[in-house]
Design a protein around this motif. Structure first.
Motif, PDB file in Angstrom:
ATOM      1  N   GLU A   1       0.827  -1.205   0.000  1.00 24.86           N
ATOM      2  CA  GLU A   1       0.000   0.000   0.000  1.00 24.86           C
ATOM      3  C   GLU A   1       0.860   1.253   0.000  1.00 24.86           C
ATOM      4  O   GLU A   1       0.587   2.220  -0.743  1.00 24.86           O
ATOM      5  CB  GLU A   1      -0.919  -0.022   1.222  1.00 24.86           C
TER       6      GLU A   1
ATOM      7  N   ALA B   1       0.880   3.927  -3.023  1.00 27.28           N
ATOM      8  CA  ALA B   1       0.558   5.337  -2.781  1.00 27.28           C
ATOM      9  C   ALA B   1       1.688   6.245  -3.246  1.00 27.28           C
ATOM     10  O   ALA B   1       1.453   7.292  -3.862  1.00 27.28           O
ATOM     11  CB  ALA B   1       0.284   5.551  -1.291  1.00 27.28           C
TER      12      ALA B   1
ATOM     13  N   VAL C   1      -4.891  13.054  -0.637  1.00 32.29           N
ATOM     14  CA  VAL C   1      -5.183  11.615  -0.642  1.00 32.29           C
ATOM     15  C   VAL C   1      -3.902  10.818  -0.433  1.00 32.29           C
ATOM     16  O   VAL C   1      -3.868   9.847   0.339  1.00 32.29           O
ATOM     17  CB  VAL C   1      -5.856  11.218  -1.967  1.00 32.29           C
TER      18      VAL C   1
ATOM     19  N   ALA D   1      -3.077   8.225   2.557  1.00 32.46           N
ATOM     20  CA  ALA D   1      -2.740   6.850   2.194  1.00 32.46           C
ATOM     21  C   ALA D   1      -1.377   6.424   2.719  1.00 32.46           C
ATOM     22  O   ALA D   1      -1.111   5.220   2.875  1.00 32.46           O
ATOM     23  CB  ALA D   1      -2.792   6.677   0.679  1.00 32.46           C
TER      24      ALA D   1
ATOM     25  N   PRO E   1      -7.298   0.472   1.512  1.00 34.38           N
ATOM     26  CA  PRO E   1      -6.695   1.525   0.689  1.00 34.38           C
ATOM     27  C   PRO E   1      -5.865   0.981  -0.473  1.00 34.38           C
ATOM     28  O   PRO E   1      -5.850   1.580  -1.556  1.00 34.38           O
ATOM     29  CB  PRO E   1      -5.803   2.291   1.684  1.00 34.38           C
TER      30      PRO E   1
ATOM     31  N   ALA F   1      -8.191   0.234  -3.264  1.00 31.05           N
ATOM     32  CA  ALA F   1      -8.653   1.453  -3.928  1.00 31.05           C
ATOM     33  C   ALA F   1      -7.569   2.028  -4.837  1.00 31.05           C
ATOM     34  O   ALA F   1      -7.850   2.469  -5.956  1.00 31.05           O
ATOM     35  CB  ALA F   1      -9.077   2.486  -2.876  1.00 31.05           C
TER      36      ALA F   1
END
Length: 277
Positions: free
Chosen positions: A140, A144, A157, A161, A216, A219
């Motif tokens: 993640e 990010a 964002v 994240a 996350p 996403a």
């Protein structure tokens, strides 16, 4: 043929979420065994006091986590303005999970005599669950950072994240380290209580950190897949399909872990011995 390959790839990428749910199902069996052991042997007065104190501590910190969730809702309004209307539920969930992690990372040391032996990590939590949590967090954070550098996600964002899963990972590792460095209880009647508390705590922090990372991550993978899917390419490009499938897989896995996590929130309790009478 291209569509068939895409479907096969989609199914293959979804397999890890099913395997992770299976491992958490086995962890639930370990939890049941640990809880049953507490019912078989009455703990000492110190052990009973520890159970009551740990239950109060966990309940208090988790309630503080809900308050933190309300604060995060206000922060989301400042950072995302109108878009924050879709972030109220995630903010409350993040606050609740933060409360779980804070409760386990700040557990007070049990007031009972300790022996010379220290527990092994494998006695508390499956290495598969532990490394799945760590892998999800690393993935993640990497996703990010890459999407941020590519300009695919706004700065706000990307900051969220990076900070939320990273902070959750740190709290989880602190809690897991404290469970390992503390020696086991010396009194035989308190050993089942000690082992149950360690098992509960290890799985709670692994589950909470996993949810904070997997959802996350899913996403972000969906965003990356959609962005790549908008490109015009020759032939069949399977990378967007793999990213979208990976995103759905990560979100599904995170939701599955959340279901198991809710069941683990009940504190370790002791009633009358199961074999009494």
């Amino acid at each position: 043929m291209g569509r068939l390959i895409a479907v096969v790839l989609f199914v293959a990428v979804m397999v890890p979420s099913g395997l992770l749910a299976r491992e958490w199902s086995r962890a639930a069996d370990r939890r049941a065994v640990a809880g049953g052991a507490v019912e078989l042997v009455p703990p000492s007065d110190a052990g009973a006091a520890v159970l009551a104190r740990q239950a109060r501590h966990g309940r208090r910190l988790r309630q503080s986590g809900l308050v933190l969730g309300l604060v995060l809702i206000g922060v989301s309004v400042v950072l995302f303005a109108e878009a924050s209307v879709f972030l109220w539920a995630p903010a409350l969930v993040v606050g609740a999970l933060a409360g779980v992690l804070l409760a386990e990372a700040s557990r007070t040391r049990p007031r009972w005599a300790t022996g010379p032996r220290r527990p092994r990590r494998g006695e508390q939590v499956s290495p598969w669950l532990l490394w799945a949590m760590r892998g999800a967090v690393v993935g993640e954070l990497a996703a990010a950072a890459l999407l941020w550098s590519a300009g695919s996600v706004p700065d706000q964002v990307a900051l969220v994240a990076l900070v939320v899963p990273g902070a959750g990972w740190v709290l989880a590792e602190v809690a897991l380290l404290r469970l390992v460095v503390r020696p086991l209880a010396a009194d035989g009647s308190d050993v089942p209580v000690d082992e149950a508390l360690r098992t509960w705590g290890a799985h709670l922090v692994c589950g909470a950190a996993s949810v904070l990372a997997m959802v996350p991550l899913g996403a972000l993978l969906l965003v990356a897949g959609v962005d790549l899917g908008d490109r015009v390419t020759d032939g069949v490009d399977l990378i967007p399909v793999a990213l979208v499938a990976g995103g759905f897989s990560a979100i599904t896995a995170g939701l599955a872990v959340a279901v198991f996590l809710v069941r683990w929130l009940r504190p370790v309790r002791h009633s009358a011995p199961a074999l009494a009478g």
